[in-house]
Design a protein around this motif. Structure first.
Motif, short mmCIF file in Angstrom:
data_model
loop_
_atom_site.label_atom_id
_atom_site.label_comp_id
_atom_site.label_asym_id
_atom_site.label_seq_id
_atom_site.Cartn_x
_atom_site.Cartn_y
_atom_site.Cartn_z
N GLU A 96 0.85 -1.18 0.00
CA GLU A 96 0.00 0.00 0.00
C GLU A 96 0.88 1.23 0.00
N VAL A 97 0.60 2.17 -0.88
CA VAL A 97 1.34 3.43 -0.90
C VAL A 97 1.02 4.20 0.37
N GLU A 98 2.04 4.48 1.16
CA GLU A 98 1.83 5.17 2.44
C GLU A 98 1.19 6.54 2.20
N GLY A 99 0.15 6.83 2.98
CA GLY A 99 -0.55 8.10 2.85
C GLY A 99 -1.67 8.08 1.84
N SER A 100 -1.85 6.97 1.11
CA SER A 100 -2.88 6.95 0.06
C SER A 100 -4.25 6.55 0.58
N ILE A 125 -2.53 -1.17 -8.45
CA ILE A 125 -3.98 -1.28 -8.28
C ILE A 125 -4.45 0.07 -7.78
N ILE A 126 -5.42 0.66 -8.46
CA ILE A 126 -5.80 2.06 -8.21
C ILE A 126 -7.31 2.14 -7.96
N LYS A 127 -7.69 2.83 -6.92
CA LYS A 127 -9.11 3.00 -6.63
C LYS A 127 -9.74 3.96 -7.63
N LYS A 128 -10.98 3.68 -7.94
CA LYS A 128 -11.71 4.49 -8.93
C LYS A 128 -11.67 5.97 -8.57
N ARG A 129 -11.43 6.78 -9.59
CA ARG A 129 -11.35 8.24 -9.52
C ARG A 129 -10.13 8.77 -8.77
N THR A 130 -9.19 7.88 -8.42
CA THR A 130 -7.94 8.32 -7.80
C THR A 130 -6.96 8.76 -8.89
N LYS A 131 -6.32 9.90 -8.69
CA LYS A 131 -5.34 10.40 -9.65
C LYS A 131 -3.98 10.53 -8.97
N VAL A 132 -2.97 9.93 -9.58
CA VAL A 132 -1.59 10.09 -9.10
C VAL A 132 -0.93 11.15 -9.97
N LYS A 133 -0.30 12.11 -9.34
CA LYS A 133 0.27 13.23 -10.10
C LYS A 133 1.77 13.37 -9.95
N GLU A 134 2.36 12.68 -8.94
CA GLU A 134 3.80 12.83 -8.74
C GLU A 134 4.42 11.51 -8.27
N CYS A 135 5.70 11.36 -8.61
CA CYS A 135 6.53 10.28 -8.09
C CYS A 135 7.84 10.89 -7.60
N VAL A 136 8.52 10.16 -6.74
CA VAL A 136 9.90 10.48 -6.40
C VAL A 136 10.78 9.36 -6.92
N VAL A 137 11.85 9.76 -7.58
CA VAL A 137 12.78 8.80 -8.20
C VAL A 137 14.13 8.92 -7.52
N ALA A 181 8.95 5.90 -5.83
CA ALA A 181 7.82 5.88 -4.90
C ALA A 181 6.74 6.80 -5.42
N VAL A 182 5.50 6.39 -5.24
CA VAL A 182 4.36 7.23 -5.58
C VAL A 182 4.16 8.26 -4.47
N VAL A 183 3.91 9.49 -4.86
CA VAL A 183 3.63 10.56 -3.90
C VAL A 183 2.14 10.55 -3.55
N ALA A 184 1.84 10.46 -2.26
CA ALA A 184 0.45 10.51 -1.79
C ALA A 184 0.34 11.53 -0.68
N ASN A 185 -0.61 12.42 -0.81
CA ASN A 185 -0.78 13.51 0.18
C ASN A 185 0.50 14.31 0.36
#
Length: 489
Positions: A96-100, A125-137, A181-185
């Motif tokens: 699970e992406v922390e903070g998502s 796996i992405i919940k409906k209507r969730t948008k990811v806008k940033e990652c950290v590399v 990593a996916v950025v969440a919140n």
């Protein structure tokens, strides 16, 4: 309610104006209902229909010689070569992406620079209507925050969650990320980061991988899994990539045996959402797309099938020969589906071949007919007379480096130009061995015929299955019988 209906009827009879109004209301409600049903039907049909098939300009078979690398591993004596990396790259399990807040889960990540791409592609796996806008590399000792986009895989039936990709866009073509990593919140937690696998930093490992959706419901049909593996080995496959949610002890023994031979990779698959309720079957599209990415630049071909589906050539000795009879610019090879329903009678021809005379293989392999394993491709030879059209229940082989998004029965997106080759029914078919797809026995009433094409490999198949089962289950000297099919209702 009855009083209201009586009142409406009286109005209907007494007033022409009201009668006209009621007619309009009726047709309005009917139209809304029709549109709703049509929408649901269209969404369901998306699982079966495919309008992406395109034919190349030249529809004739083009006979070519097998390439040297295919000829080198097309035999079945001994174990095929394999690398020191039996897992086909680093792997973990679903995170699970922390903070998502359970909106995004991630499984694996790949540096994808095929064609014009320059992204880190994350299987998610992405919940409906969730948008990811940033990652950290992470790259070396530095980190960089980059723009990202979440992309659902098309076949999701509008459930709460969908298999999909998170695309992290790289700005520098020379950057070689090591983690992502996916950025969440607004936060990218290293605890839910993934190692990045470079699609270019690989060596060839064979001719063809076979990708299978996750085992579930404590799958334990050991003898049919051995049949599946050995049949595809005869057809040219040299790596099987499986995903394990839940399996039984017999299948666990089978997988252990083939892992030790270097033929199978078994990846953990602790699905974080509820199958069939919140997401399509076991997150199937995440598994197929992950398997394809693990195959890029390792295997020139990858077959996308389930364990009850066999891509059977009808003119060629193997799938490798079939594919290489077409142009190298074909990127997907689509096989029409045909059902071999398990409720139809067993074919006794297999007994005649193996035990019909003193020179038959049966006594040497099994001693008596009672000890002969029950194999689907040998015993079930009655099938539907008319195959489904291409794109309806089809299964396929791809060139992994040429495809981006895979579905159940077709390829949705290619790298560059779309090149899908529909395989004619007299060249190859997808044999699908199962009970009636809608329950009951009505499927048996459809027009049918006997098709023994799979018997072309009957004797070597039984030889290989007998050998494998003896090694896997030495105390039995054979594979245990498959569990019963259960109620068709």
């Amino acid at each position: 309610m009855i009083h209201i209906l009586r009142w409406l009827v009286r109005l209907w009879l007494r007033s022409g104006a009201v009668r006209s109004l009621l007619i309009v209301v009726f047709f309005f409600c009917f139209t809304l209902h029709f549109l709703s049903v049509s929408k649901q039907t269209a969404e369901t049909a998306a699982d079966y229909e495919d309008d992406t098939l395109v034919k190349t300009a030249d529809e004739e078979n083009i006979e070519v010689e097998m390439p040297p690398e295919a000829a080198r591993w097309s035999g079945n004596e001994g174990s095929p070569p394999h690398s020191d990396d039996p897992t086909l790259g680093p792997h973990g399990d679903w995170l699970e992406v922390e903070g998502s807040n359970r909106n995004v889960f991630v499984y694996s990540a790949y540096l994808d620079r095929r064609g014009t791409l320059n992204v880190v592609r994350i299987i998610a796996i992405i919940k409906k209507r969730t948008k990811v806008k940033e990652c950290v590399v992470w790259a070396g000792n530095s980190t960089q925050r980059v723009t990202a986009k979440s992309q659902n895989i098309k076949e999701n039936w509008n459930l709460a969650y969908s298999a999909g990709f998170v695309l992290c866009y790289l700005t520098d073509p020379t950057t070689v990320p090591t983690r992502v990593a996916v950025v969440a919140n607004g936060v990218a937690a290293e605890g839910s980061s993934l190692p990045v696998q470079d699609l270019t930093m690989r060596e060839p490992q064979g001719n063809m991988s076979v990708c299978v959706k996750a085992f579930h419901y404590n799958f334990d049909r050991a003898v049919w899994l051995v049949e599946f593996i050995e049949f595809y080995r005869l057809l040219g496959a040299d790596k099987f990539i499986f995903y394990n949610h839940t399996i039984g002890s017999n299948v666990e023994a089978v997988l252990r045996y083939y892992r030790e031979l270097g033929l199978a990779t078994v990846l953990p698959w602790s699905l974080p959402v509820v199958t069939q309720v919140e997401i399509r079957t076991e997150g199937i599209f995440a598994a197929l797309n992950d398997c394809n990415l693990r195959s890029v630049n390792r295997f020139p071909l990858a077959a996308m099938v389930d364990v009850d589906e066999f891509l059977v050539p009808r003119r060629h000795p193997s799938l490798l020969h079939l594919v290489h009879s077409y142009r190298s610019t074909d990127h997907a090879f689509i096989f029409q589906n045909v059902f071999f329903y398990l409720y139809w009678e067993n074919d006794t021809a297999v007994n005649d071949v193996l035990f019909g005379n003193d020179q038959g293989l049966g006594p040497a392999l099994f001693g008596s007919q009672a000890a002969m394993p029950y194999l689907l491709t040998a015993s079930k030879t009655r099938r539907l007379a008319k195959p489904h059209k291409h794109g309806v229940r089809s299964k396929y082989i791809v060139r992994p480096e040429a495809v981006v998004e895979l579905g159940n029965h077709n390829v949705w997106e290619y790298v560059g130009v779309r090149r899908a080759r529909p395989i004619p029914a007299d060249v190859g078919l997808s044999h699908h061995y199962r009970i009636c797809e809608f329950g009951g026995f009505d499927c048996l009433k459809q027009s049918n015929l006997v098709d023994r094409t799979a018997h072309n490999w009957l004797e070597p198949l039984y030889t290989h299955v007998a050998s494998a089962c003896t090694h896997i289950f030495p105390s039995l000297g054979m594979c245990p019988a498959a569990p019963p099919l259960g109620s068709p209702w």
